[in-house]
Motif scaffolding. Sequence first.
Motif, PDB file in Angstrom:
ATOM      1  N   UNK A 105       0.682  -1.325   0.110  1.00  0.00           N
ATOM      2  CA  UNK A 105       0.036  -0.003   0.064  1.00  0.00           C
ATOM      3  C   UNK A 105       0.892   1.300  -0.028  1.00  0.00           C
ATOM      4  N   UNK A 106       1.805   1.289   0.861  1.00  0.00           N
ATOM      5  CA  UNK A 106       2.665   2.527   0.863  1.00  0.00           C
ATOM      6  C   UNK A 106       3.260   3.166  -0.392  1.00  0.00           C
ATOM      7  N   UNK A 107       3.941   2.065  -1.155  1.00  0.00           N
ATOM      8  CA  UNK A 107       4.541   2.593  -2.456  1.00  0.00           C
ATOM      9  C   UNK A 107       3.482   2.959  -3.527  1.00  0.00           C
ATOM     10  N   UNK A 108       2.316   2.492  -3.524  1.00  0.00           N
ATOM     11  CA  UNK A 108       1.524   2.842  -4.421  1.00  0.00           C
ATOM     12  C   UNK A 108       0.593   4.212  -4.054  1.00  0.00           C
ATOM     13  N   UNK A 109       0.315   4.181  -2.825  1.00  0.00           N
ATOM     14  CA  UNK A 109      -0.445   5.569  -2.293  1.00  0.00           C
ATOM     15  C   UNK A 109       0.603   6.683  -2.185  1.00  0.00           C
ATOM     16  N   UNK A 110       1.814   6.592  -1.870  1.00  0.00           N
ATOM     17  CA  UNK A 110       2.969   7.390  -1.919  1.00  0.00           C
ATOM     18  C   UNK A 110       2.934   8.070  -3.250  1.00  0.00           C
ATOM     19  N   UNK A 111       2.591   7.399  -4.363  1.00  0.00           N
ATOM     20  CA  UNK A 111       2.838   7.792  -5.425  1.00  0.00           C
ATOM     21  C   UNK A 111       1.466   8.420  -6.190  1.00  0.00           C
ATOM     22  N   UNK A 112       0.356   8.605  -5.273  1.00  0.00           N
ATOM     23  CA  UNK A 112      -0.797   9.191  -5.690  1.00  0.00           C
ATOM     24  C   UNK A 112      -1.773   8.215  -6.484  1.00  0.00           C
ATOM     25  N   UNK A 113      -1.658   7.013  -6.141  1.00  0.00           N
ATOM     26  CA  UNK A 113      -2.408   6.072  -6.989  1.00  0.00           C
ATOM     27  C   UNK A 113      -3.295   5.406  -5.662  1.00  0.00           C
ATOM     28  N   UNK A 114      -4.280   4.822  -6.340  1.00  0.00           N
ATOM     29  CA  UNK A 114      -5.319   3.859  -5.431  1.00  0.00           C
ATOM     30  C   UNK A 114      -4.865   2.694  -5.324  1.00  0.00           C
TER      31      UNK A 114
END
Length: 224
Positions: free
Chosen positions: A63-72
Amino acid sequence: MATKPALPRPTPRLYLMPPVVDDPKPLIASLPGLLNAVDVAAVLLRLKMADQRGMISAVKALAPPVQDAGAALLLDGHVELVARSGADGAHLTGLASLEEALPSLKPDRIAGVGGLATRHDSMRAGEVGADYVLFGEPDANGQRPSMEAIAERLQWWAELFEPPCAGFAASPEEAYAFAAAGADFVLVGDFVWTDPRGAPAALADAEQAIRQACAATPEKAGQE
């Protein structure tokens, strides 16, 4: 369900589907670079069946690498794990699965749906609250409609209805066709990961195809 006003359409965004995840470490290593290189709206995570603790741990790691990039980050099914793992929502297959999952996902999380065989089911999904509808994914036997049939369904939806639509593209050519048809999102999966040049090159091709489609059909491109 509200019909869509006649407004310019934004450029479709990529929806990334990695291979089924068992060990999340390789994906954790590669995702940040991919997500920073192209415009990805969301990542659809398919989990290898395991004990719930193991699956939750995998999602929490990704979750963190996805969400940190602004994606869901959306889970393919596994609605019961969404809240406990920090995912942003779930993708459901079929109208019945969507209706069953909505009470546990709404209003705070995303509920997307595919596996919609008929126009009636698609409209019903929009009426009950799907955040997007997906057209063109393989069925249980691996069969898909033709590219033309998928594009026709996307165009029908995009012209009439408010909820976003996504097209499952199996190649950059399909990404082009679905963007031209009016898809809000283009889901890309296996062809990205099996490209001998590597996933970054394949993703770049898909994004370029989307932008070329919008340049060729500016009324669907709208604002960059």
